[in-house]
Design a protein around this motif. Structure first.
Motif, PDB file in Angstrom:
ATOM      1  N   ASN A 169       0.824  -1.210   0.000  1.00 49.22           N
ATOM      2  CA  ASN A 169       0.000   0.000   0.000  1.00 49.22           C
ATOM      3  C   ASN A 169       0.855   1.256   0.000  1.00 49.22           C
ATOM      4  O   ASN A 169       0.563   2.213  -0.718  1.00 49.22           O
ATOM      5  N   VAL A 170       1.906   1.258   0.797  1.00 48.51           N
ATOM      6  CA  VAL A 170       2.784   2.428   0.846  1.00 48.51           C
ATOM      7  C   VAL A 170       3.608   2.531  -0.431  1.00 48.51           C
ATOM      8  O   VAL A 170       3.830   3.618  -0.958  1.00 48.51           O
ATOM      9  N   ARG A 171       4.023   1.395  -0.959  1.00 43.39           N
ATOM     10  CA  ARG A 171       4.894   1.386  -2.127  1.00 43.39           C
ATOM     11  C   ARG A 171       4.177   1.845  -3.399  1.00 43.39           C
ATOM     12  O   ARG A 171       4.816   2.084  -4.426  1.00 43.39           O
ATOM     13  N   LEU A 172       2.862   1.991  -3.354  1.00 47.27           N
ATOM     14  CA  LEU A 172       2.154   2.544  -4.506  1.00 47.27           C
ATOM     15  C   LEU A 172       2.671   3.931  -4.863  1.00 47.27           C
ATOM     16  O   LEU A 172       2.566   4.366  -6.008  1.00 47.27           O
ATOM     17  N   GLY A 173       3.231   4.640  -3.883  1.00 48.29           N
ATOM     18  CA  GLY A 173       3.795   5.949  -4.177  1.00 48.29           C
ATOM     19  C   GLY A 173       5.041   5.880  -5.027  1.00 48.29           C
ATOM     20  O   GLY A 173       5.357   6.819  -5.773  1.00 48.29           O
ATOM     21  N   ASN A 174       5.760   4.772  -4.940  1.00 43.16           N
ATOM     22  CA  ASN A 174       6.971   4.580  -5.735  1.00 43.16           C
ATOM     23  C   ASN A 174       7.230   3.082  -5.797  1.00 43.16           C
ATOM     24  O   ASN A 174       7.751   2.486  -4.851  1.00 43.16           O
TER      25      ASN A 174
END
Length: 572
Positions: A427-432
């Motif tokens: 979920n957090v890695r969707l930003g990068n």
């Protein structure tokens, strides 16, 4: 309607090979079923006259062959037809998603939530049923009618025409009668279903207002009114369907009786010829399955027609964008110049002559009551919407020229962050997507979630439920903020991210946001004043116009209205 159809005709052409294969297998299934009964009838009659295995060997072998062939062809037909239909519906759902995605900014303006749910839940399914319950059975039954008429015509053309007439009653007359009786009712049921989706979604989305107003009975009445009407109408349809099927079966019963009379008059001259009586009479019974569902499928045509109309009406809004440019490595100013907006020329103007400038690194708070156009202004800055007049520029270049790669320029944190049914890390890695585990852990530490993550059994690999259920509102916003840190876009748009949080959690989240985004340019939409003192400038939007614009300190010291609003917001 089919002349301008963009949903059924293209897929019929695209997958025509699978369609023809499915129809061929369907016809072969019923040919084997009929041949099985034909050879069985002949075998029964012949065995009664000459019970010698050598004499009946051939019909025994044929009976076995057709008995095996029928389920084999039926299984293959189900595989091919469902594969064909699933390919088409998958393509339709992807196409519908693309239409909705391109028009995402206009969805709430053009459609109610219930409309979209109805399209996704019902209309695509109705098109699937159009193929499986109407198209396939009707075409297969038509082919079988031709084959049966030609086969009997080989012996007696007069009786073949009579049989064709009886089969056409099943193919045309009974379905047409059912459609005539049920047409208005099915159209009404489609409208009731639409209303039911709209009423239910509106009621559920406004559930908190119902609870606050203590109007639970009114909520239940509104949420279930259309469903109750739909259930009553559906019950009437079910009763008529039973009556129609009874008439259909009685009409079909005339066919074997006619065959029995014809064979008795034609095939009983000799003992050898009499062996064919049972064969001709029994062959008709498996065909009942081919004709029995046609009336039901055709009776649903008004529902299919309305679904086609809805789908064909879903056309994306065409936007003319300027030539796309590469994202600048840095910028100095984001300028909103004489910006006005309305969705259509006939619609009410939402924003009028909005102008302000944000310099790199500045934090701007945009305040105002709900429904005054704050979120619309963010959509214009982001480029989701095209201004009616005026423009939004970055160092003189319209933001519309950066739409192909705008995620490198803008990051957004709104009221309900998008969190998915996957791990915290994903979920957090969707930003990068290229971020390492260490970078994900760093982002989580920046938003003060390290202690929480350390307590979870699987750490950053802990799975999350859809929409972040299981995490508090503040934790969900912090996870979305960590994603923004990984995204590392220079401009961050905050659309009331603290709505629904208690005052302590809100204050803590605001502090975290401004600490982690201290080197970013921030445009923060909010409806009250907690935390605005951290901003460089405050803008007040009211009735689509800017009515106040100054630093928080100067407004607090010199603006009476701002002082009054601040006191109300603080509960003084």
């Amino acid at each position: 309607m089919f002349k301008h159809d963009q949903w059924v005709r293209p897929d019929l052409k695209r997958y025509r090979g699978l369609l023809f294969c499915s129809l061929a297998l369907g016809v072969l299934t019923f040919i084997c079923a009929g041949a099985l009964m034909f050879t069985s009838g002949y075998l029964i009659d012949f065995s009664a006259r000459m019970p010698l295995f050598a004499a009946i060997y051939v019909p025994v072998v044929l009976t076995r062959a057709f008995g095996i062939g029928r389920p084999v062809f039926q299984y293959l037909e189900r595989l091919v037809s469902h594969n064909w239909v699933l390919r088409i519906t998958s393509h339709m759902r992807r196409k519908l998603y693309q239409v909705l995605e391109k028009d995402a900014a206009f969805i709430q303006e053009r459609y109610q939530t219930g409309d979209v749910l109805g399209l996704l839940a019902d209309d695509i399914g109705h098109i699937q049923n159009l193929y499986l319950r109407t198209l396939f059975p009707t075409v297969v039954a038509t082919i079988l009618t031709v084959i049966a008429s030609l086969a009997i015509g080989w012996f007696d053309w007069g009786f073949a025409l009579w049989m064709a007439l009886l089969l056409l009653v099943q193919l045309l007359v009974v379905p047409a009668w059912g459609l005539w009786v049920e047409a208005k009712r099915k159209t009404a049921q489609k409208a009731m279903t639409h209303d039911a989706y709209v009423e239910l979604t509106d009621s559920v989305l406004g559930l908190s207002d119902w609870v606050i107003a203590q109007k639970e009975p009114a909520f239940l009445t509104q949420a279930t009114h259309s469903w109750a009407k739909l259930a009553a109408s559906t019950h009437k349809s079910a009763r008529f369907t039973q009556f129609r099927d009874l008439i259909s079966q009685l009409a079909f019963g005339v066919i074997p009786v006619a065959l029995l009379i014809w064979t008795s008059l034609t095939w009983t001259g000799t003992q050898t010829a009499a062996n064919w009586v049972g064969a001709f009479v029994l062959v008709i019974f498996p065909l009942d399955q081919a004709f029995s569902n046609i009336a039901k499928g055709v009776g649903e045509w008004p529902t299919y027609r309305d679904s086609l109309k809805h789908l064909n009406a879903m056309q994306p809004t065409t936007r003319l964008l300027p030539a796309q440019q590469a994202i600048p490595h840095t910028f100095d100013t984001l300028t909103v110049a004489q910006l006005s907006f309305q969705y259509t020329p006939e619609a009410q103007r939402l924003l009028t002559d909005i102008s302000f400038t944000i310099h790199r690194g500045e934090k701007i708070a945009l305040l105002g009551p709900s429904g005054m156009g704050k979120t619309t202004l963010l959509q214009l800055v982001l480029g989701d919407l095209t201004p009616t007049s005026g423009q939004v520029t970055i160092d003189g270049v319209s933001t519309l020229a950066y739409q192909q790669h705008r995620s490198q320029l803008f990051a957004v944190l709104d009221q309900s962050p998008f969190l998915f049914n996957t791990s915290i890390k994903n979920n957090v890695r969707l930003g990068n997507e290229a971020a390492s585990d260490d970078q994900v852990a760093w982002a989580l530490a920046q938003v003060q979630l390290s202690d929480l993550i350390a307590q979870l059994p699987q750490g950053i690999d802990t799975p999350m439920a859809e929409a972040g259920f299981g995490f508090s509102g503040g934790e969900q916003q912090r996870l979305a903020l960590a994603r923004i840190l990984l995204q590392d876009a220079p401009i961050v748009l905050l659309d009331e991210p603290t709505v629904g949080l208690d005052p302590i959690t809100e204050a803590d989240l605001i502090r975290t946001i401004f600490t982690t985004l201290q080197d970013k340019t921030v445009l923060w939409v909010t409806h009250h004043l907690q935390g605005v003192a951290r901003c460089d400038q405050v803008l007040f939007l009211e009735d689509g116009r800017l009515t106040m614009a100054d630093t928080p300190a100067h407004l607090a010291a010199a603006n009476t209205r701002y002082q009054h609003l601040y006191a109300l917001d603080a509960g003084k």
